[in-house]
Enzyme design. Structure first.
Site: not given
Length: 653
Positions: A374, A231-232, A587, A583, A635, A628, A624, A585, A201, A228, A199, A401, A312, A260
């Protein structure tokens, strides 16, 4: 003068020639001094050994904290996946929101639905879908070793990889992955060695450290990357691109197994999706789609010299290389989702094989049990390892792992070897990284390193200093978990303290902390840095969260509605996951209506109405900022920060 000289000589002669008693006294004095020196040395050694044992015990306690928190997070992720797999209403609602969003943006194309075709008995992604997933046509990467070295040097200097190059390499990598079987074969006939990396990561310094120590991949320096790599950490994009690129240059000398975390649902929870969005903004959707496609195309294992299997995760009692090699891996875009979905096109036996290969851990006891810590895969025993290796004519299973303090760990009478390559995984000084170099005779040579130490100047931290840093990180993780469960803890303590004294017995405190947080920790050992103990030996349980508070961010003022803010924070991981599902797309923005829908969904998941409709509507309107109709949820999530009063005393384990 002659007399004087002789007298003087006589005096000197007398001093050099002591009598019998003087010799005896000096001998006794010298003996006593030696005994004192030996005794003092013994005291110092005992003190040193006790001190070292104490430091090691403290580090072990921190390690328990880190692993319990990590496994609990994965378990909750699985529970969340179970929930969404069973919630048809949510799936329908999400589909409706996605279509509406895409129609409004003019992006309603078929590439959002992955269609499958069947060719000679093998399920593959259709050509039409492939073209959409990789935004074809686009120029080829024209990859060369010189170009790749320039990319690596640019990333060392904090440069961002060009989007067109990134997409081209991902496209070419997927085309290559499709040609590989589920289990690839590697040998050392030409190279006389091969390196196995665990890993990473997203920790780029560890990959570059390995390249510095072992050399970059080539036909004479083959590598197995055991999953792996995302991530992280902050550099999953770069690590994935580099190893994919090296494989394109040396397809028969670079082997990449799926882990994983090469899973789009895991990426939503553990940071890779956020990393891509932060780096590539409006192009993030295309890039994430391409990465998810490549991930599901990765092989599941590698066999070295017909003797060493590299997976893994690990095994179950039903593990079979024949079955694993026949799994239709391209259909498993998310492994856990495929296993837990009520209606699934996946064969249940195939699903079990791939989950075991990616999620399982070795245990000490014979037999197999569900991997409760896990939430996915199994914990298998020494008897399963022996039976599996013998039936397949193998001598060793290498897996990753799991993080260990030394970067590696032997199991099952040295029939199983874990390698973990992300040093300082939990905190600075928490663990070494390691990789394995096999020679032509299949003998493993383990190389350990500390990547941060290689790139930082200055003196190396002492064990005591390292332990203090680790303890600080461990306490931070515990306090975050405690704050998330604050309301539930208050309820439990109120039940055993009806008179409201604010105190309880240590045993009661331990039981409640274990039950509510879900962390099986040595709470008795941890009580000193976490809570106050009164003169009667009772725990002042309210001191556990005293001084902890949320920083007031852009979107809220805690004093305005503290119960709502606390509730949002305590379920922020789940809420963020729902945000990212909505979400489509990528964005980083959702509508205020979608925000309300996400919080309503959270109420359903919790099984109780924790967020009232009026509160949800008020919160949606307040965040908002420019009115808009959209909320930047990145954020929003970042605005929730847990802090501790600077006046509170800093205590360590």
């Amino acid at each position: 003068m002659g007399c004087g000289s002789s007298r003087s000589v006589g005096v000197i002669a007398d001093e050099k020639s002591p009598g019998k008693n003087d010799k005896h006294n000096d001998s006794q004095t010298e003996g006593k001094r030696e005994m004192v020196d030996v005794y003092a040395a013994a005291i110092i050694q005992r003190w040193f050994r006790r001190k070292m044992a104490d430091l090691q015990l403290r580090r072990k306690c921190c390690w328990k904290v880190f692993t319990e928190v990590e496994y609990k997070s994965e378990q909750e992720q699985l529970n969340l996946t179970n929930f969404f797999s069973d919630l048809d209403k949510l799936a329908d609602a999400l589909g409706k929101y996605r279509i509406e969003r895409l129609e409004k943006s003019g992006k309603a194309k078929r590439h959002n639905v992955v269609t499958m075709s069947q060719d000679e008995g093998l399920f593959t992604i259709s050509k039409e879908t492939e073209d959409a997933l990789f935004s074809r046509p686009h120029p080829p990467s024209l990859l060369s070793l010189e170009m790749l070295q320039e990319l690596i040097e640019g990333v060392r200097n904090d440069k961002l990889i060009n989007v067109e190059i990134l997409l081209a390499i991902l496209d070419e990598s997927f085309t290559l992955q499709k040609k590989f079987p589920n289990i690839r074969l590697a040998d050392t006939k030409t190279s006389h060695r091969i390196c196995v990396v665990g890993d990473l990561h997203g920790k780029l310094n560890d990959l570059l450290c390995i390249f510095d120590k072992n050399g970059i991949p080539s036909n004479t320096n083959p590598y197995v990357f055991n999953g792996d790599f995302v991530d992280r950490g902050a550099n999953g994009v770069e690590i994935a691109l580099f190893i994919f690129a090296f494989q394109l240059l040396y397809p028969h000398s670079v082997f990449i197994n799926r882990g994983n975390h090469e899973d789009f649902l895991m990426n939503k929870k553990y940071g890779f999706e956020k990393e891509v969005m932060k780096k590539y903004h409006t192009r993030a959707s295309k890039i994430l789609r391409a990465f998810a496609t490549v991930f599901c195309g990765l092989p599941l294992g590698t066999i070295i010299n017909d003797s060493v299997l590299v997976l893994h995760g690990g095994l179950s009692e039903h593990s079979s290389l024949t079955m694993l090699n026949n799994v239709k891996r391209l259909t498993f875009v998310s492994v856990l989702q495929a296993v837990k979905a009520r209606t699934s096109r996946h064969d249940p036996e195939e699903a079990k094989q791939i989950v075991s290969a990616l999620w399982s851990d070795p245990g000490r006891d014979d037999g197999v049990k569900q991997n409760g810590p896990r939430g996915g895969g199994t914990i298998w025993g020494p008897d399963i390892s022996s039976k599996f290796l013998e039936s397949h004519g193998l001598s060793l299973l290498v897996r990753s792992h799991e993080c260990f303090q030394d970067g590696y760990e032997w199991h099952h009478d040295k029939k199983v070897l874990t390698v973990f390559s992300a040093s300082n995984y939990f905190s600075h000084g928490s663990n070494l990284g390691a990789y394995i170099r096999f020679d032509a005779s299949n003998q493993p040579h383990i190389v350990q390193y500390d990547a941060e130490q290689r790139v930082q100047s200055g003196k190396r931290l002492s064990l005591r200093e390292q332990t203090s840093v680790i303890e600080h990180a461990a306490l931070r993780d515990i306090k975050q978990r405690i704050y998330e469960k604050k309301n539930e803890l208050d309820d439990h303590f109120a039940q055993i303290d009806p008179e409201g004294t604010g105190t309880c017995e240590v045993s009661d405190w331990v039981d409640i902390m274990t039950q509510v947080t879900g962390l099986n920790l040595p709470w008795r050992t941890l009580r000193e840095p976490l809570v106050e103990i009164n003169e009667g030996g009772q725990v002042e349980y309210k001191s556990c969260t005293a001084g902890l508070h949320l920083e007031e961010g852009t979107f809220f003022k805690e004093k305005d509605n503290p119960s709502l803010v606390d509730a949002l924070y305590q379920n922020m991981g789940t809420l963020e996951f729902i945000f990212r599902l909505i979400d489509i797309d990528s964005s980083g923005k959702i509508t205020t209506d979608e925000f309300k829908f996400a919080v309503d969904t959270l109420n359903t998941y919790l099984g109780e109405v924790q967020f009232e409709q009026d509160d949800i509507a008020t919160m949606a309107e307040s965040i908002d900022l420019n009115k808009d109709g959209f909320i930047d949820f990145n954020e929003f999530v970042e605005s929730f920060r847990l802090s501790q009063n600077s006046t509170s005393s800093q205590r360590y384990l």
